[in-house]
Design a protein around this motif. Structure first.
Motif, mmCIF file in Angstrom:
data_model
loop_
_atom_site.group_PDB
_atom_site.id
_atom_site.type_symbol
_atom_site.label_atom_id
_atom_site.label_comp_id
_atom_site.label_asym_id
_atom_site.label_seq_id
_atom_site.Cartn_x
_atom_site.Cartn_y
_atom_site.Cartn_z
ATOM 1 N N GLY B 29 0.820 -1.211 0.000
ATOM 2 C CA GLY B 29 0.000 0.000 0.000
ATOM 3 C C GLY B 29 0.849 1.255 0.000
ATOM 4 O O GLY B 29 0.583 2.207 -0.738
ATOM 5 N N ILE B 30 1.882 1.249 0.839
ATOM 6 C CA ILE B 30 2.773 2.413 0.907
ATOM 7 C C ILE B 30 3.468 2.606 -0.436
ATOM 8 O O ILE B 30 3.578 3.736 -0.942
ATOM 9 C CB ILE B 30 3.803 2.225 2.042
ATOM 10 C CG1 ILE B 30 3.095 2.328 3.398
ATOM 11 C CG2 ILE B 30 4.915 3.265 1.941
ATOM 12 C CD1 ILE B 30 3.951 1.930 4.567
ATOM 13 N N ALA B 31 3.918 1.485 -1.034
ATOM 14 C CA ALA B 31 4.610 1.582 -2.328
ATOM 15 C C ALA B 31 3.667 2.129 -3.399
ATOM 16 O O ALA B 31 4.040 2.995 -4.197
ATOM 17 C CB ALA B 31 5.133 0.212 -2.734
ATOM 18 N N ALA B 32 2.411 1.626 -3.385
ATOM 19 C CA ALA B 32 1.442 2.096 -4.386
ATOM 20 C C ALA B 32 1.149 3.577 -4.191
ATOM 21 O O ALA B 32 1.089 4.345 -5.162
ATOM 22 C CB ALA B 32 0.155 1.289 -4.267
ATOM 23 N N ALA B 33 0.982 3.989 -2.930
ATOM 24 C CA ALA B 33 0.708 5.409 -2.654
ATOM 25 C C ALA B 33 1.882 6.274 -3.106
ATOM 26 O O ALA B 33 1.686 7.368 -3.660
ATOM 27 C CB ALA B 33 0.442 5.609 -1.164
ATOM 28 N N THR B 34 3.093 5.790 -2.871
ATOM 29 C CA THR B 34 4.273 6.543 -3.295
ATOM 30 C C THR B 34 4.311 6.674 -4.814
ATOM 31 O O THR B 34 4.587 7.756 -5.348
ATOM 32 C CB THR B 34 5.553 5.824 -2.800
ATOM 33 O OG1 THR B 34 5.434 5.620 -1.396
ATOM 34 C CG2 THR B 34 6.791 6.657 -3.081
ATOM 35 N N ALA B 35 4.001 5.547 -5.500
ATOM 36 C CA ALA B 35 4.016 5.574 -6.967
ATOM 37 C C ALA B 35 2.983 6.559 -7.498
ATOM 38 O O ALA B 35 3.249 7.341 -8.416
ATOM 39 C CB ALA B 35 3.739 4.173 -7.504
ATOM 40 N N VAL B 36 1.784 6.539 -6.893
ATOM 41 C CA VAL B 36 0.731 7.470 -7.321
ATOM 42 C C VAL B 36 1.169 8.917 -7.074
ATOM 43 O O VAL B 36 0.965 9.803 -7.908
ATOM 44 C CB VAL B 36 -0.590 7.160 -6.569
ATOM 45 C CG1 VAL B 36 -1.595 8.281 -6.756
ATOM 46 C CG2 VAL B 36 -1.181 5.855 -7.075
ATOM 47 N N GLY B 37 1.811 9.127 -5.916
ATOM 48 C CA GLY B 37 2.298 10.469 -5.594
ATOM 49 C C GLY B 37 3.316 10.962 -6.605
ATOM 50 O O GLY B 37 3.247 12.103 -7.064
ATOM 51 N N VAL B 38 4.253 10.075 -6.962
ATOM 52 C CA VAL B 38 5.284 10.446 -7.939
ATOM 53 C C VAL B 38 4.651 10.748 -9.292
ATOM 54 O O VAL B 38 4.984 11.738 -9.964
ATOM 55 C CB VAL B 38 6.319 9.307 -8.055
ATOM 56 C CG1 VAL B 38 7.224 9.515 -9.251
ATOM 57 C CG2 VAL B 38 7.144 9.206 -6.778
ATOM 58 N N GLU B 39 3.690 9.892 -9.698
ATOM 59 C CA GLU B 39 3.003 10.082 -10.982
ATOM 60 C C GLU B 39 2.240 11.404 -10.993
ATOM 61 O O GLU B 39 2.278 12.162 -11.966
ATOM 62 C CB GLU B 39 2.045 8.906 -11.203
ATOM 63 C CG GLU B 39 1.361 8.882 -12.560
ATOM 64 C CD GLU B 39 2.326 8.638 -13.702
ATOM 65 O OE1 GLU B 39 2.010 9.055 -14.812
ATOM 66 O OE2 GLU B 39 3.417 8.054 -13.459
ATOM 67 N N PHE B 40 1.549 11.679 -9.874
ATOM 68 C CA PHE B 40 0.777 12.909 -9.763
ATOM 69 C C PHE B 40 1.701 14.132 -9.841
ATOM 70 O O PHE B 40 1.397 15.120 -10.505
ATOM 71 C CB PHE B 40 0.024 12.910 -8.429
ATOM 72 C CG PHE B 40 -0.824 14.129 -8.195
ATOM 73 C CD1 PHE B 40 -1.936 14.375 -8.986
ATOM 74 C CD2 PHE B 40 -0.512 15.037 -7.200
ATOM 75 C CE1 PHE B 40 -2.711 15.499 -8.777
ATOM 76 C CE2 PHE B 40 -1.284 16.160 -6.992
ATOM 77 C CZ PHE B 40 -2.387 16.389 -7.776
ATOM 78 N N ARG B 41 2.844 14.018 -9.174
ATOM 79 C CA ARG B 41 3.796 15.132 -9.169
ATOM 80 C C ARG B 41 4.319 15.391 -10.591
ATOM 81 O O ARG B 41 4.416 16.545 -11.024
ATOM 82 C CB ARG B 41 4.953 14.765 -8.224
ATOM 83 C CG ARG B 41 5.849 15.912 -7.863
ATOM 84 C CD ARG B 41 7.017 15.369 -7.017
ATOM 85 N NE ARG B 41 8.071 16.332 -6.883
ATOM 86 C CZ ARG B 41 8.172 17.225 -5.929
ATOM 87 N NH1 ARG B 41 7.247 17.273 -5.016
ATOM 88 N NH2 ARG B 41 9.176 18.064 -5.877
ATOM 89 N N SER B 42 4.624 14.314 -11.301
ATOM 90 C CA SER B 42 5.150 14.504 -12.658
ATOM 91 C C SER B 42 4.051 15.053 -13.580
ATOM 92 O O SER B 42 4.312 15.866 -14.463
ATOM 93 C CB SER B 42 5.723 13.192 -13.204
ATOM 94 O OG SER B 42 4.681 12.312 -13.473
#
Lengths: 271, 174
Positions: B29-42
């Protein structure tokens, strides 16, 4: 220091011994300080001398301001197996049932003791343990001046079993925990405890071994060869191994001399 | 090989420890949230970049000098258009006719149109104040003008005949 991730002080409290080990917070488990002292005048019937000795030790800043995990020696604990009931009971009902079984086994002396019950699935037997009512409050009173917060208080047999359970078979085996003057043994069936024995030991190793052999003969009398796994502090193990036959002694690859044997078990059980 | 289950008996913290599966799920879950955060930031950065590019193109299309020039030209054009729309012929003919009607008792001195307000200001000289009022009444009957008003009148003391200078304002009909 973060209140959510504090150093831990592990404490072993026994009638004739008090041991402490401090573990700094961090991902890697390590021990920064350890000590082990004898308790003068201590006995199974009175935890006062051990608590007083603990309070003395906690005056040192080394042991202050941390979370405390305490292992209570088995002479101050009473165990029983609580059978399943035909009708499902709520938590309070199960506790009352456990108290009834404990009183049936140990008499009315335990009627006022604190009881905790294993959270077993419905229809399965569960393990219950009782400790003297004043022990926890007296322990908290001893820890508070040193700013130690009690986060765990477990009986030694549970800690020892959890530390070694990966080396034990699921069926028809005895797990025996030896400590100074006391023997606790549980029988395993289908991966769970189904019988518990506890006995006060004499100071003579030969007598203690004869008791162990008696346990072995109990299982053999049932028509199958039950294996017996023995957990004991190194000093007891070395003396007993010279004469023990048919026993499997549980020994860790890394002895971990930095802290008391009982606290090393706690660390392994939590690993 | 399955092992005996652990026994959880704790007098201080009778809570279950998290299982390995739960821990793995938490980490996932943490990894998925981080990935979504990175994608959103980009995605945010990309949007900001595109906004900047669109802004630059728009700026390039309407340079400030050109814009100011166009605005000035538009104002000039509007002004000219308004002036061209003044009905000079009709106005002058009407004022001339009014003067004739007054049998030369009125001398027109100045006519000043205000194209923005559709207003014409008339400065004239008369022999007396009743002549001025008669001239005003004549203008009020004009089909070309409306709401004629006497704004001021002043007797010329420097004039030996003591003529009266009057100023009348009136709107013209489009």
């Amino acid at each position: 220091m973060s209140p959510l991730w504090r150093d831990e002080v592990a404490i072993y409290l026994a009638p004739r011994k008090v041991a402490l080990a401090r573990r700094p917070r961090g991902l890697k488990a390590r021990v920064s300080a350890a000590t082990e002292v004898a308790v003068a005048g201590g006995g199974a019937g009175d935890c006062g001398p051990a608590l007083a000795r603990l309070a003395e030790l906690l005056l040192e800043p080394t042991w202050q301001d941390a979370a405390a995990r305490v292992v209570i020696a088995d002479p101050w604990a009473r165990y029983c197996i609580v059978p399943p009931t035909a009708t499902p009971l709520d938590a309070e009902g199960r506790r009352a049932q456990a108290r009834y079984v404990l009183e049936d086994a140990y008499g009315e002396g335990v009627s006022e003791w604190n009881v905790v019950l294993e959270d077993a699935p419905p229809g399965r037997i569960s393990v219950a343990c009782a400790m003297a009512e004043g022990l926890e409050s007296a322990l908290i009173a001893a820890l508070s001046p040193a700013r130690l917060k009690l986060v765990s208080m477990q009986p030694q047999l549970v800690v020892a079993f959890n530390a070694w359970r990966r080396r034990l078979p699921r069926d028809d085996a005895w797990f025996i925990a030896l400590e100074d003057g006391w023997l606790s043994a549980v029988h395993l069936a289908d991966g769970a405890w189904d019988r518990i024995h506890a006995a006060r030991l004499s100071g003579e190793p030969r007598v203690e071994l004869e008791r162990l052999q008696a346990f072995g003969s109990l299982t053999r009398a049932a028509g199958c060869v039950g294996r017996m796994f023995v957990e004991a502090p190194p000093w007891m193990r070395e003396r007993a191994k010279r004469t023990g036959v048919g026993l499997e002694w549980l020994e860790a690859e890394d002895a971990g001399d930095a802290q008391a044997h009982e606290l090393a078990l706690l660390m392994r059980a939590n690993a | 090989m399955k092992r005996p289950r652990s026994v959880q008996l704790d007098f201080a913290a009778p809570v279950r420890r998290s299982s390995a599966a739960g821990l793995l799920l938490c980490l996932a879950g943490i990894a998925a949230a981080t990935a979504v955060g990175v994608e959103f930031r980009s995605a945010l950065a990309e949007r900001a970049r595109l906004d900047g590019a669109v802004e630059a193109i728009a700026d390039h299309r309407r340079s400030p000098v050109e814009t100011a020039g166009r605005a000035a030209a538009a104002n000039e054009f509007a002004k000219m258009s308004r002036e061209l729309n003044i009905p000079w012929t009709k106005l002058l003919a009407e004022l001339e006719a009014a003067s004739n009607d007054m049998t030369s008792q009125v001398s027109l001195l100045h006519i000043e149109p205000d194209a923005d307000k559709h207003l014409v200001r008339i400065t004239a000289e008369v022999r007396s104040l009743p002549d001025a009022l008669a001239y005003l009444e004549r203008l009020q009957r004009s089909p070309v003008l409306r709401y004629p008003m006497l704004e001021s009148h002043e007797r010329r003391k420097d004039d030996p005949e003591h003529a009266v200078q009057i100023k009348i304002a009136a709107e013209w009909r489009s």
